[in-house]
Scaffold this motif. Structure first.
Motif, short mmCIF file in Angstrom:
data_model
loop_
_atom_site.label_atom_id
_atom_site.label_comp_id
_atom_site.label_asym_id
_atom_site.label_seq_id
_atom_site.Cartn_x
_atom_site.Cartn_y
_atom_site.Cartn_z
N HIS A 1 -21.07 18.87 7.46
CA HIS A 1 -21.23 17.42 7.62
C HIS A 1 -21.38 16.76 6.24
O HIS A 1 -22.37 17.01 5.56
CB HIS A 1 -22.44 17.11 8.49
N PRO A 2 -20.41 15.93 5.83
CA PRO A 2 -20.55 15.20 4.56
C PRO A 2 -21.52 14.03 4.75
O PRO A 2 -21.13 12.98 5.27
CB PRO A 2 -19.12 14.73 4.27
N CYS B 1 -23.29 10.92 8.54
CA CYS B 1 -22.17 11.83 8.33
C CYS B 1 -20.90 11.00 8.14
O CYS B 1 -20.72 9.97 8.79
CB CYS B 1 -22.01 12.76 9.52
N ILE C 1 -17.81 12.09 8.77
CA ILE C 1 -16.76 12.37 9.76
C ILE C 1 -17.03 11.39 10.90
O ILE C 1 -18.02 11.55 11.63
CB ILE C 1 -16.81 13.83 10.26
N HIS D 1 -18.49 12.06 14.26
CA HIS D 1 -19.88 12.54 14.34
C HIS D 1 -20.88 11.39 14.35
O HIS D 1 -22.08 11.62 14.43
CB HIS D 1 -20.18 13.50 13.18
N LEU E 1 -24.94 11.15 14.11
CA LEU E 1 -25.60 11.48 12.85
C LEU E 1 -25.75 10.25 11.95
O LEU E 1 -25.09 10.14 10.92
CB LEU E 1 -24.80 12.57 12.12
#
Ligand SMILES: [Cu+2]
Length: 613
Positions: free
Chosen positions: A532-533, A586, A588, A591, A605
């Motif tokens: 998770h970025p 996050c 993405i 997400h 997130l």
């Protein structure tokens, strides 16, 4: 009776209607209808097996519409065919269903079940329903009746099983394998559908057999006192003793036999190309598979159990909607040892006010309780397993004696359901760590078995300081139709919900600070699948530790995205530079949605930091 799946409403309704219909047919047959006893019983059983369809057939084809009209009413060939098929199904299906229940309980693989079911269905049909019951009407010895009815019974049974077997196999071993186990209502519903399919497939050949005088259809018991005990075929033309103009040739019988055998073999063995017939019912009893999981003839039962939904019937506790995980667990001190009790169980947990998951939880919370330790502590952790499967605990990143490390089957026997294990070690490190299940972690950690280990250094002088501290534990969930499956990065296992500390945005915590203050986030990859970025709005943070290990001042760096892989930990310090609502999320975008729905600007997130001027 817990509703686990939408189909359960249909199942309960169907079974209720089947019982009520059969009760009505029994009452009406024995009270009002001048039908032969064997056919009365046949209709009662078939209505029990086929529910509303049995009731429909009885009323349309056999129930006398007005006094003294039965013989006339049942004369049409299609009704005689119904009667013949009912007779066949009553015997064959009784044998098949009995054998299916018994072989499931005895633990045979599915392919043995199918063969036993055929043999048993055939024998009950031939030796009981055809020969024994018909002898009363047709006369002759029992042996003569067995011989006379063998071929018609074989042809009819082959078609019956050709219809019933694929329906049973494909539905029993489909997504919802509660259908494999006789104590589940779904098992009886699937049997019911199988009988319906068998009836439809066997019907045409029964019509032919009746037309050729080789089988009996419906009968009328004459009301004339002198004939009271005798049943007569409804259609005199189709009596046992063939009228001269009805010719059945040997080649017709050979062709029919070959055709029905081919249909039988196809019905029994073609499904083997799609499902694993070596599975035994007890290996997968009660499991419900995620929609979209690839299941082939090679999928072993172990894989099915692994990906199955957490069993809602084993839930021992439902947490309040607003309950929070990651609560600090205070230790007991015994002889200078910090003692913690961790207890794993199945709970219901709200990740959103309207969304509940079935979780494998430690101390009834998700994430499990936070253990706050200090470098040098001697700790003892009593782990109790109240899950339906073996489990162990692993202390991720810690240097411990090997037998305290936790990988099931590798350093210890997994703790069985109801069992205990005591982990004891001296804490030699400091920083951000976590614990999680290390027995089937793909399943158990994905269902919630994890928690934070926050370890203070003995000497905190050199530690980068912040005004606030917050632990971030990431998680991925697959929650559909009231079932929670362990999220896995594979077909059918992809997550649709994402949580920080057990809650999805907008139910995640809101952090509050003032301009000029700093916050240390301890980010933990407690999730199983994705990197998770994690991105911070309102300017970069400084990364001060990785995997619990502080970075030297020269190695610290600024960033506004940090990739958090499963198992990784990052400590970052963020200064509040501007007042307002800043989010940490996050990057993405899927997400930051809840089941692909955006709520109040985000989801999953996402964490809000409100900065006051
Ligand atoms: Cu992500």
């Amino acid at each position: 009776m817990l509703i686990l799946q939408p189909i359960d409403f249909v199942v309960y309704a169907w079974l209720l209607v089947a019982v009520l219909s059969a009760a009505y047919v029994a009452y009406d047959q024995f009270r009002n209808n001048p039908e032969a006893p064997v056919m009365k019983w046949g209709f009662v059983l078939v209505t029990l097996y086929m529910g509303p369809i049995g009731f429909l057939l009885y009323v349309m084809a056999d129930k006398e519409p007005a006094p003294d009209t039965h013989a006339e009413f049942v004369r049409p060939l299609w009704k005689q065919g119904v009667g013949s098929t009912v007779h066949c199904v009553a015997g064959d299906a009784s044998g098949i269903i009995f054998a299916a229940a018994v072989t499931a309980l005895l633990g045979f693989p599915m392919w043995v079940d199918i063969i036993v079911e055929y043999v048993f269905g055939f024998l009950v049909g031939l030796l009981v329903f055809q020969s024994l019951f018909m002898r009363d009407m047709m006369g002759g010895t029992y042996a003569e009746n067995v011989r006379r009815t063998f071929l018609p019974e074989l042809l009819s049974m082959n078609m019956m099983m050709a219809g019933m077997a694929p329906v049973m196999i494909l539905l029993m071993m489909g997504r919802d394998m509660r259908a494999m186990w006789p104590s589940e209502p779904l098992f009886w519903f699937v049997m019911s559908l199988g009988v319906v399919a068998g009836f439809l497939i066997a019907y045409p050949i029964n019509v032919w057999l009746v037309a050729k005088g080789m089988k009996h259809g419906l009968m009328t018991v004459e009301t004339d006192a002198s004939h009271r005990s005798h049943a007569h075929p409804g259609n005199q033309q189709h009596a046992t003793h063939q009228p001269k103009h009805v010719v059945v040739t040997r080649s017709q019988l050979v062709a029919l036999t070959l055709f029905t055998l081919f249909a039988l073999i196809g019905g029994m063995f073609v499904p083997a190309a799609f499902v694993n017939l070596s599975v035994r019912a007890e290996e997968v009893r009660g499991v419900i598979m995620p929609p979209g999981m690839l299941m082939t003839a090679e999928t072993p039962p172990d894989a099915m159990r692994d990906m199955a939904a957490a069993d809602r019937r084993l839930v021992s506790y439902t947490a309040p909607i607003g309950a929070k995980g990651d609560r600090v667990l205070a230790p007991r001190i015994e002889n200078g040892i910090k003692v913690f009790d961790l207890d794993a169980s199945v709970i219901r947990w709200n990740i959103l006010p309207r969304t509940q998951v079935t979780a494998y939880a430690i101390n009834r919370q998700v994430p499990g309780p936070r253990l706050e330790l200090t470098e040098g502590d001697h700790v003892r952790i009593n782990f109790t397993n109240h899950l339906p499967e073996p489990a162990t605990m692993h202390w991720h990143g810690l240097v411990v004696p090997n037998r305290m490390d936790g990988p099931g089957f590798i350093t210890q026997d997994p703790v069985p359901p109801g069992g205990h294990y005591t982990y004891e070690y001296v804490v030699q490190q400091s920083g951000t760590y976590f614990y999680h299940s290390h027995t089937r972690p793909d399943r158990q950690q994905a269902l919630g078995l994890y928690g934070a280990l926050i370890i203070r250094p003995r000497d905190s002088a050199g530690e980068p300081k912040a005004n606030y501290e917050y632990v971030v534990q990431l998680q991925e969930w697959l929650n559909r139709d009231g079932q929670t499956y362990p999220a896995m990065l594979m077909e059918g296992g992809l997550p649709n919900f994402f949580t920080i500390n057990g809650k999805a945005w907008p139910a995640t915590d809101t952090l509050r600070m003032k301009v000029g203050e700093t916050i240390k986030l301890r980010i933990i990859g407690t999730n199983n699948n994705f990197i998770h970025p994690m991105h911070m709005h309102g300017g970069p943070f400084t990364v001060v530790a990785r995997d619990g290990v502080p970075l030297n001042p020269v190695a610290r760096f600024e960033a506004d995205v940090i990739n958090v892989g499963p198992g990784q930990r990052w400590d970052v310090i963020w200064p509040a530079r501007e007042p307002g609502r800043w989010i940490f999320h996050c990057h993405i975008p899927h997400h930051t949605l809840n089941n692909n729905v955006e709520e109040r600007g985000a989801g999953g997130l996402t964490l809000l930091i409100e900065v006051a001027p």
